[in-house]
Scaffold this motif. Structure first.
Motif, short mmCIF file in Angstrom:
data_model
loop_
_atom_site.label_atom_id
_atom_site.label_comp_id
_atom_site.label_asym_id
_atom_site.label_seq_id
_atom_site.Cartn_x
_atom_site.Cartn_y
_atom_site.Cartn_z
N LEU A 164 -38.80 62.59 73.71
CA LEU A 164 -38.75 62.16 72.31
C LEU A 164 -37.61 61.19 72.11
O LEU A 164 -36.63 61.17 72.86
CB LEU A 164 -38.61 63.35 71.36
N VAL A 165 -37.77 60.36 71.10
CA VAL A 165 -36.71 59.49 70.61
C VAL A 165 -36.82 59.47 69.09
O VAL A 165 -37.92 59.43 68.54
CB VAL A 165 -36.79 58.07 71.22
N GLN A 166 -35.66 59.55 68.44
CA GLN A 166 -35.60 59.53 66.97
C GLN A 166 -34.55 58.50 66.58
O GLN A 166 -33.47 58.43 67.18
CB GLN A 166 -35.29 60.93 66.44
N TYR A 167 -34.88 57.69 65.58
CA TYR A 167 -34.05 56.53 65.25
C TYR A 167 -34.20 56.20 63.78
O TYR A 167 -35.11 56.70 63.09
CB TYR A 167 -34.46 55.33 66.12
N LEU A 168 -33.30 55.35 63.28
CA LEU A 168 -33.39 54.93 61.88
C LEU A 168 -32.81 53.55 61.69
O LEU A 168 -31.84 53.17 62.35
CB LEU A 168 -32.68 55.93 60.97
N LEU A 169 -33.43 52.80 60.81
CA LEU A 169 -32.94 51.49 60.39
C LEU A 169 -32.02 51.71 59.21
O LEU A 169 -32.35 52.44 58.28
CB LEU A 169 -34.12 50.60 59.98
N HIS A 170 -30.83 51.09 59.26
CA HIS A 170 -29.91 51.19 58.12
C HIS A 170 -29.33 49.82 57.81
O HIS A 170 -29.27 48.94 58.69
CB HIS A 170 -28.81 52.23 58.39
N PRO A 171 -28.90 49.61 56.56
CA PRO A 171 -28.31 48.33 56.19
C PRO A 171 -27.03 48.06 56.98
O PRO A 171 -26.37 48.98 57.47
CB PRO A 171 -27.98 48.48 54.71
N SER A 172 -26.68 46.78 57.07
CA SER A 172 -25.45 46.37 57.74
C SER A 172 -24.77 45.30 56.92
O SER A 172 -25.43 44.50 56.24
CB SER A 172 -25.79 45.80 59.13
N THR A 173 -23.46 45.27 56.98
CA THR A 173 -22.72 44.19 56.32
C THR A 173 -22.62 42.97 57.22
O THR A 173 -22.13 41.92 56.79
CB THR A 173 -21.30 44.65 55.94
N TRP A 174 -23.09 43.06 58.46
CA TRP A 174 -22.93 41.98 59.43
C TRP A 174 -24.20 41.18 59.65
O TRP A 174 -24.18 40.18 60.36
CB TRP A 174 -22.46 42.54 60.75
N GLY A 195 -36.95 60.75 86.04
CA GLY A 195 -37.29 59.93 87.20
C GLY A 195 -38.60 59.18 87.03
O GLY A 195 -38.97 58.37 87.88
N LYS A 196 -39.31 59.45 85.94
CA LYS A 196 -40.58 58.75 85.67
C LYS A 196 -40.38 57.55 84.74
O LYS A 196 -41.35 56.99 84.25
CB LYS A 196 -41.59 59.71 85.03
N ARG A 197 -39.12 57.20 84.49
CA ARG A 197 -38.76 56.05 83.64
C ARG A 197 -39.17 56.25 82.19
O ARG A 197 -39.36 55.29 81.45
CB ARG A 197 -39.33 54.77 84.22
N ILE A 198 -39.30 57.48 81.76
CA ILE A 198 -39.70 57.77 80.38
C ILE A 198 -38.59 57.39 79.40
O ILE A 198 -38.86 56.79 78.36
CB ILE A 198 -40.12 59.25 80.24
N GLY A 199 -37.34 57.71 79.73
CA GLY A 199 -36.23 57.33 78.86
C GLY A 199 -36.19 55.83 78.66
O GLY A 199 -36.04 55.34 77.54
N ARG A 200 -36.34 55.10 79.74
CA ARG A 200 -36.36 53.63 79.68
C ARG A 200 -37.50 53.15 78.77
O ARG A 200 -37.34 52.23 77.97
CB ARG A 200 -36.51 53.06 81.08
N ARG A 201 -38.66 53.76 78.92
CA ARG A 201 -39.81 53.34 78.11
C ARG A 201 -39.63 53.69 76.64
O ARG A 201 -40.06 52.94 75.76
CB ARG A 201 -41.09 53.95 78.66
N LEU A 202 -39.00 54.84 76.35
CA LEU A 202 -38.74 55.19 74.96
C LEU A 202 -37.76 54.19 74.33
O LEU A 202 -37.95 53.75 73.20
CB LEU A 202 -38.21 56.62 74.86
N ILE A 203 -36.71 53.83 75.08
CA ILE A 203 -35.76 52.83 74.57
C ILE A 203 -36.47 51.49 74.37
O ILE A 203 -36.25 50.82 73.35
CB ILE A 203 -34.56 52.69 75.53
N ALA A 204 -37.31 51.10 75.29
CA ALA A 204 -38.05 49.84 75.16
C ALA A 204 -38.94 49.85 73.92
O ALA A 204 -39.04 48.83 73.22
CB ALA A 204 -38.88 49.57 76.42
N ALA A 205 -39.57 50.98 73.64
CA ALA A 205 -40.43 51.08 72.44
C ALA A 205 -39.60 50.93 71.17
O ALA A 205 -40.01 50.22 70.23
CB ALA A 205 -41.18 52.41 72.45
N VAL A 206 -38.43 51.55 71.13
CA VAL A 206 -37.57 51.42 69.95
C VAL A 206 -37.02 50.00 69.85
O VAL A 206 -36.89 49.45 68.75
CB VAL A 206 -36.43 52.46 69.96
N THR A 207 -36.75 49.36 70.97
CA THR A 207 -36.30 47.96 70.97
C THR A 207 -37.36 47.08 70.33
O THR A 207 -37.06 46.24 69.47
CB THR A 207 -36.00 47.49 72.41
N GLU A 208 -38.60 47.26 70.74
CA GLU A 208 -39.71 46.47 70.20
C GLU A 208 -39.87 46.72 68.69
O GLU A 208 -40.03 45.78 67.91
CB GLU A 208 -40.99 46.84 70.94
#
Length: 153
Positions: free
Chosen positions: A70-80, A99-112
């Motif tokens: 799982l990955v959980q994330y949130l968009l928040h305002p920034s002053t920058w 070892g199945k690169r799942i963490g990498r894929r979850l981060i990539a999905a959140v990046t996108e």
């Protein structure tokens, strides 16, 4: 690992009928950090993940009927910047699936997703002792020079 095993992993948003699969991942994440939260907080977290008006969103990694991460994330305002920033708050992969690169894929999905939202920065943190995760993070992101301070309220 073959490309075929990678193609069996599906990353998709958390769905309302998946609490029974999400909760063991959530509890595994908390246990890894030796933390606990009241049941009411777990309930509230689940409700927020499903509420389209709430900033917190979640994805899960699946292999067939097995929820592996799982990955959980949130968009928040920034002053920058104008688009805000995305904070990746929780990331967990079951030990048997590491070892199945799942963490990498979850981060990539959140990046996108972060790019699609117009965010200026995607960021996260981990504890010093978490060497396994830090090795991944060093490969996919630039380490920030900031030091974090907390006041528990």
């Amino acid at each position: 690992m073959s490309h075929d095993s990678m193609s069996n992993i599906v990353i998709r948003p958390v769905a309302a009928n998946e609490r029974a699969q999400w909760e063991p991942l959530w509890r595994g994440y908390l246990a890894f950090y030796e933390k606990s939260v009241p049941e009411a907080v777990t309930d509230f977290t689940w409700e927020r993940l499903l509420d389209p008006t709430n900033a917190i969103e979640g994805l899960m990694a699946w292999e067939g009927d097995a929820a592996l991460g799982l990955v959980q994330y949130l968009l928040h305002p920034s002053t920058w910047n104008r688009g805000g920033n995305v904070y990746l708050q929780d990331l967990f992969v079951v030990p048997a699936a590491r070892g199945k690169r799942i963490g990498r894929r979850l981060i990539a999905a959140v990046t996108e997703i972060s790019r699609a939202k117009g965010a200026g920065v995607l960021y996260w943190q981990t504890e010093e002792f978490n060497g396994t995760a830090r090795r991944l993070y060093e490969r996919v992101a630039k380490r920030a020079p900031f030091v974090r301070y907390n006041i528990e309220l």
